[in-house]
Design a protein around this motif. Structure first.
Motif, mmCIF file in Angstrom:
data_model
loop_
_atom_site.group_PDB
_atom_site.id
_atom_site.type_symbol
_atom_site.label_atom_id
_atom_site.label_comp_id
_atom_site.label_asym_id
_atom_site.label_seq_id
_atom_site.Cartn_x
_atom_site.Cartn_y
_atom_site.Cartn_z
ATOM 1 N N UNK A 184 11.498 16.599 -41.728
ATOM 2 C CA UNK A 184 11.272 16.863 -40.310
ATOM 3 C C UNK A 184 10.922 15.573 -39.579
ATOM 4 N N UNK A 185 9.883 14.902 -40.040
ATOM 5 C CA UNK A 185 9.421 13.698 -39.360
ATOM 6 C C UNK A 185 10.422 12.567 -39.386
ATOM 7 N N UNK A 186 11.061 12.367 -40.535
ATOM 8 C CA UNK A 186 12.022 11.263 -40.658
ATOM 9 C C UNK A 186 13.245 11.498 -39.779
ATOM 10 N N UNK A 187 13.664 12.747 -39.646
ATOM 11 C CA UNK A 187 14.792 13.056 -38.779
ATOM 12 C C UNK A 187 14.452 12.730 -37.329
ATOM 13 N N UNK A 188 13.213 13.088 -36.914
ATOM 14 C CA UNK A 188 12.776 12.758 -35.558
ATOM 15 C C UNK A 188 12.651 11.262 -35.349
ATOM 16 N N UNK A 189 12.109 10.562 -36.345
ATOM 17 C CA UNK A 189 11.993 9.103 -36.272
ATOM 18 C C UNK A 189 13.368 8.470 -36.107
ATOM 19 N N UNK A 190 14.334 8.928 -36.901
ATOM 20 C CA UNK A 190 15.695 8.403 -36.803
ATOM 21 C C UNK A 190 16.264 8.617 -35.406
ATOM 22 N N UNK A 191 15.969 9.785 -34.829
ATOM 23 C CA UNK A 191 16.463 10.088 -33.490
ATOM 24 C C UNK A 191 15.876 9.159 -32.442
ATOM 25 N N UNK A 192 14.576 8.872 -32.552
ATOM 26 C CA UNK A 192 13.922 7.963 -31.607
ATOM 27 C C UNK A 192 14.512 6.557 -31.742
ATOM 28 N N UNK A 193 14.615 6.086 -32.982
ATOM 29 C CA UNK A 193 15.140 4.740 -33.228
ATOM 30 C C UNK A 193 16.566 4.605 -32.679
ATOM 31 N N UNK A 194 17.396 5.610 -32.905
ATOM 32 C CA UNK A 194 18.786 5.560 -32.457
ATOM 33 C C UNK A 194 18.880 5.516 -30.933
ATOM 34 N N UNK A 195 18.088 6.341 -30.245
ATOM 35 C CA UNK A 195 18.143 6.357 -28.778
ATOM 36 C C UNK A 195 17.550 5.082 -28.195
ATOM 37 N N UNK A 196 16.459 4.587 -28.772
ATOM 38 C CA UNK A 196 15.895 3.313 -28.309
ATOM 39 C C UNK A 196 16.919 2.189 -28.455
ATOM 40 N N UNK A 197 17.664 2.215 -29.557
ATOM 41 C CA UNK A 197 18.671 1.169 -29.799
ATOM 42 C C UNK A 197 19.730 1.160 -28.704
ATOM 43 N N UNK A 198 20.073 2.340 -28.188
ATOM 44 C CA UNK A 198 21.056 2.399 -27.105
ATOM 45 C C UNK A 198 20.528 1.762 -25.830
ATOM 46 N N UNK A 199 19.183 1.671 -25.734
ATOM 47 C CA UNK A 199 18.548 0.979 -24.602
ATOM 48 C C UNK A 199 18.172 -0.458 -24.970
ATOM 49 N N UNK A 200 18.660 -0.914 -26.150
ATOM 50 C CA UNK A 200 18.344 -2.248 -26.672
ATOM 51 C C UNK A 200 16.844 -2.433 -26.886
ATOM 52 N N UNK A 201 16.216 -1.371 -27.415
ATOM 53 C CA UNK A 201 14.779 -1.377 -27.706
ATOM 54 C C UNK A 201 14.527 -0.958 -29.150
#
Length: 384
Positions: A184-201
């Protein structure tokens, strides 16, 4: 002697033709009785996360109670057998085997948790027993598509994308992540990291907590060092409350945002309305207090009738919608129900459940991408 032998052969062939004739009765799949259809559910109804399972079960039973009172499905009433797993993976797997092998359920619904459902998938998929409604948005459960598992709610990637885009849109760029150290947590973490990356963050800090644990101290130390503007929490209500309280004691006042599994009502009860004020929560179900939406009005009326109270909740309405989706799929499948026919029906159907729409195909079992962003008010209400 020859004539008798020929007569015996003809009689045998005749019996075989009768057995094979079109329309001849065949043994029904397990769980289909003369007057009942038995379904199975594994969820936490005890332990630190027991409130989640109780609310889901109550919502599902509210729907099935009104359905049965109206005659059920084709004259058959729905029986829901719920087993307690305490949000423990091994117990969930054991429950899955028991429901299929001992209790002989026709289908499964509303399994709770990413890791427990991931391990249980090996059991129900091998047995070819469909599971409709997973209380998880984990990507590992969605790709590749499993023929026997159908999701009702949006994914954690959908939820985290909505939260990150909202925060970045407000000018918030220093974002930390606090997550539960499991699927659960790792899937959410991956989602945050992926979306931040699209904002170059990137996350400015990351901390974790074990499942069914409140040991949040190390995560508080790690994240507080970064002095973040916001923290996205992929955790359940008890560790979420403990983390926020300890962060504030450490002098940290970021914007706290969390995902739908937290359970807004449970978080408010745990923290108190004043302490919970301002926490953002993404939701994957319709706002359960808005009775202008048909499915919400139906849920409210059914809960009042069945449970004799009006303590509406997101988990409650998810259980209710899950039950209605199951019933609509069973109705659409028609007479002579089989598990394979139910799977085929789901894979070729769209359902409007009263303002909440779900659709599947052979290549996509995700159901919905609906996400709503909410915030907790000073008096503990959920605002959207």
């Amino acid at each position: 002697m020859l004539i008798r032998t020929i007569k015996t052969l003809i009689a045998s062939l005749g019996a075989g033709l009768v057995l094979a004739a079109p329309g001849a009765s065949q043994a029904a799949d397990p769980g289909i009785g003369d007057n009942t259809i038995t379904l199975g559910m594994s969820a936490p109804v005890s332990g630190p996360n027991g409130a989640y399972g109780k609310e889901m079960k109550e919502g599902a039973l509210a729907y099935f109670t009104q359905l049965n009172a109206a005659g059920g499905i084709g004259g058959k009433k729905i029986e829901l057998l719920t087993l307690d797993d305490g949000y423990e993976t091994e117990k969930t797997v054991a429950n899955t085997r028991k429901l299929i092998n001992d209790n002989k359920v026709f289908a499964l619904m509303a399994f709770y948790g990413s890791s427990p459902t991931t391990e249980s998938m090996k059991v129900f998929a091998e047995a070819k027993v469909p599971l409709l409604g997973t209380i998880s948005g984990a990507g590992s459960l969605r790709s590749p598509v499993n023929r026997y598992m159908f999701h009702l709610r949006a994914s954690y990637a959908d939820e985290t994308e909505a939260i990150v885009n909202h925060l970045v849109g407000l000018g918030v760029t220093n974002i930390a992540v606090f997550y539960q150290n499991d699927g659960f947590g790792k899937s959410g973490l991956d989602g945050v990291v992926a979306t931040l990356a699209r904002h170059k963050l990137k996350p400015v800090a990351v901390g974790s907590v074990e499942r069914n644990s409140l040991e949040v101290g190390p995560a508080v130390i790690q994240i507080a060092k970064a002095n973040p503007q916001a923290v996205i929490m992929v955790t359940l209500y008890k560790p979420t409350a403990a983390f926020i309280q300890q962060m504030r004691k450490a002098g940290q006042m970021p914007q706290f945002s969390t995902l739908s599994p937290v359970g807004a009502d449970l978080l408010v009860t745990e923290m108190g309305a004043k302490e919970a004020h301002g926490i953002g929560i993404s939701q994957v179900m319709p706002y359960p207090w808005n009775d202008t939406v048909p499915i919400v009005k139906e849920y409210q009326k059914a809960l009042q009738s069945s449970a004799k109270h009006s303590n509406y909740s997101y988990y409650g309405i998810e259980g209710f919608i899950n039950a209605k989706l199951m019933a609509e799929a069973l109705k659409k499948t028609g007479r002579d129900l089989t598990r394979e026919k139910l799977v085929n029906t789901l894979e070729s159907s769209n359902f409007d459940l009263g303002g909440y729409k779900v659709g599947y195909s052979p290549n996509n079992h995700n159901g919905s991408r609906f996400v709503d962003l909410t915030v907790l008010s000073r008096d503990g209400r959920v605002l959207h």
